[in-house]
Scaffold this motif. Structure first.
Motif, PDB file in Angstrom:
ATOM      1  N   SER A 151       0.831  -1.196   0.000  1.00 28.66           N
ATOM      2  CA  SER A 151       0.000   0.000   0.000  1.00 28.66           C
ATOM      3  C   SER A 151       0.873   1.257   0.000  1.00 28.66           C
ATOM      4  O   SER A 151       2.071   1.211   0.319  1.00 28.66           O
ATOM      5  CB  SER A 151      -0.887   0.003   1.241  1.00 28.66           C
ATOM      6  OG  SER A 151      -0.101   0.189   2.412  1.00 28.66           O
ATOM      7  N   LEU A 152       0.241   2.373  -0.376  1.00 27.96           N
ATOM      8  CA  LEU A 152       0.954   3.641  -0.419  1.00 27.96           C
ATOM      9  C   LEU A 152       1.502   4.013   0.965  1.00 27.96           C
ATOM     10  O   LEU A 152       2.621   4.522   1.091  1.00 27.96           O
ATOM     11  CB  LEU A 152       0.022   4.737  -0.938  1.00 27.96           C
ATOM     12  CG  LEU A 152       0.625   6.150  -1.035  1.00 27.96           C
ATOM     13  CD1 LEU A 152       1.811   6.160  -1.986  1.00 27.96           C
ATOM     14  CD2 LEU A 152      -0.443   7.149  -1.469  1.00 27.96           C
ATOM     15  N   THR A 153       0.715   3.719   2.004  1.00 35.55           N
ATOM     16  CA  THR A 153       1.157   4.020   3.370  1.00 35.55           C
ATOM     17  C   THR A 153       2.408   3.233   3.723  1.00 35.55           C
ATOM     18  O   THR A 153       3.362   3.779   4.297  1.00 35.55           O
ATOM     19  CB  THR A 153       0.046   3.690   4.378  1.00 35.55           C
ATOM     20  OG1 THR A 153      -1.122   4.437   4.044  1.00 35.55           O
ATOM     21  CG2 THR A 153       0.492   4.026   5.794  1.00 35.55           C
ATOM     22  N   HIS A 154       2.437   1.945   3.366  1.00 42.17           N
ATOM     23  CA  HIS A 154       3.610   1.125   3.645  1.00 42.17           C
ATOM     24  C   HIS A 154       4.825   1.624   2.877  1.00 42.17           C
ATOM     25  O   HIS A 154       5.942   1.662   3.401  1.00 42.17           O
ATOM     26  CB  HIS A 154       3.325  -0.332   3.287  1.00 42.17           C
ATOM     27  CG  HIS A 154       2.533  -1.051   4.340  1.00 42.17           C
ATOM     28  ND1 HIS A 154       2.336  -2.409   4.328  1.00 42.17           N
ATOM     29  CD2 HIS A 154       1.872  -0.596   5.434  1.00 42.17           C
ATOM     30  CE1 HIS A 154       1.612  -2.769   5.380  1.00 42.17           C
ATOM     31  NE2 HIS A 154       1.311  -1.665   6.054  1.00 42.17           N
ATOM     32  N   LEU A 156       5.383   4.666   1.771  1.00 45.45           N
ATOM     33  CA  LEU A 156       5.818   5.929   2.353  1.00 45.45           C
ATOM     34  C   LEU A 156       6.598   5.691   3.639  1.00 45.45           C
ATOM     35  O   LEU A 156       7.640   6.318   3.882  1.00 45.45           O
ATOM     36  CB  LEU A 156       4.605   6.817   2.628  1.00 45.45           C
ATOM     37  CG  LEU A 156       4.899   8.181   3.277  1.00 45.45           C
ATOM     38  CD1 LEU A 156       5.838   8.995   2.409  1.00 45.45           C
ATOM     39  CD2 LEU A 156       3.597   8.932   3.547  1.00 45.45           C
ATOM     40  N   ALA A 157       6.117   4.754   4.481  1.00 45.66           N
ATOM     41  CA  ALA A 157       6.844   4.418   5.707  1.00 45.66           C
ATOM     42  C   ALA A 157       8.220   3.857   5.379  1.00 45.66           C
ATOM     43  O   ALA A 157       9.213   4.167   6.055  1.00 45.66           O
ATOM     44  CB  ALA A 157       6.049   3.410   6.526  1.00 45.66           C
TER      45      ALA A 157
END
Length: 319
Positions: A151-154, A156-157
């Protein structure tokens, strides 16, 4: 200065071996590899320094203790964990692109240190280095996708973890070089061993916390893991990359300007590529050849600029 350059290049040869360890031990997590490596490093450091360990510890000042702990955290433990989680969350390509900026970040943040040429004199060598880094990462992007549809969140992290790893090692390289130049009462050998002891203690604490948090009875149903192989690889890695590699890097840090030490870090990338090609039993692709040639040319050009600057300084000192 040339002895420092050779020491830095040899340190990169030992450090490059770190990149094939996850391939040799695929069943173990990055945290486990970190704990195993640095616990072995601490044991080796303690054994090598045992006859003079207590007198050396008594000789340390408060600032030495603080420097030892902060460099062990930034240069070893936190850096490795952030790098490993960056790869896991964002993928190899974005993480490699960010960590590949180390030579540039060390040079840019250390350009005001004594012995460094004006930054404008390093502009062209740095552009060649940047072109080499771009070739490596273009090749990675063209050969592999992102982090398995994460995912985009992963992602980015993961990018933030990689940026944190870049910041950690940039800060460590500058802090270590400046400390060694200003504190002649601790030799390069002694500092490498103290650095290992501090890293080993921190890794031991992390390992103890992991063990305490592990569910009772451990993990059932998984394949048996080869622990003797794990400890043998960790021991060899600790001896080569940590004990010998860090000692050679400390020698280089004491003898060359920090801007040049930033360029010497590139030898780690080149040796890691070489070991990877040997392990995979293949020849480099065209972009990989271009990257190695550009990185080598940029480093040699930077060395020539530093040698010229050093010669000017000696000439001015004789007048």
């Amino acid at each position: 200065m040339w002895r420092g350059i050779v020491s830095g290049l040899l340190a990169g040869a030992f450090w490059g071996a770190v990149f094939i360890v996850p391939v040799l031990l695929p069943d173990f997590s990055p945290v486990e590899l970190m704990v195993g490596r640095y616990v072995c490093y601490g044991v080796l450091a303690a054994g090598l320094m045992l006859p003079r360990l207590l007198p050396l510890l008594r000789r340390l000042r408060r600032g030495d203790w603080l420097a030892m702990l902060r460099q062990a955290l930034a240069g070893n433990v936190v850096y490795y964990l952030l790098l490993a989680y960056g790869v896991k969350l964002a993928g190899v390509a974005p993480t490699s692109l960010i960590i590949g900026l180390l030579p540039l970040s060390v040079t840019l943040f250390g350009h005001k240190d004594h012995g460094a040429p004006p930054l404008r004199r390093l502009a062209l060598p740095l552009l060649v280095v940047a072109a080499g880094i771009a070739c490596i990462n273009v090749d990675i992007f063209s050969q592999a996708g992102g982090a398995g549809g994460a995912s985009l969140t992963h992602r980015l992290a993961g990018v933030l973890c990689a940026v944190g790893a870049l910041a950690c090692w940039t800060w460590y390289a500058l802090d270590n070089a400046r400390f060694l130049k200003r504190h002649a009462h601790v030799s390069a050998v002694e500092w490498a061993m103290l650095y290992g002891l501090a890293s080993g203690v921190i890794a031991l604490i992390v390992g103890a916390v992991m063990l305490a948090l592990q569910p009772a009875g451990g993990v059932d149903g998984g394949p048996a893991r080869d622990w003797p192989r794990f400890w043998l690889v960790c021991l060899l890695l600790a001896l080569g990359a940590s004990v010998i590699g860090n000692y050679l890097w400390n020698l280089a840090s004491r003898r060359v300007p920090v801007t040049l030490s930033g360029q010497l870090i590139l030898s780690e990338t080149l040796f890691a590529l070489l070991y990877g090609f040997v392990y995979a039993q293949r020849m480099p692709r065209p972009l990989e050849w271009a990257a190695m040639l550009l990185l080598t040319a940029g480093v040699l050009w930077s060395v020539q600029r530093h040698a010229h600057e050093e010669g000017k300084g000696r000439g001015a000192g004789r007048t």
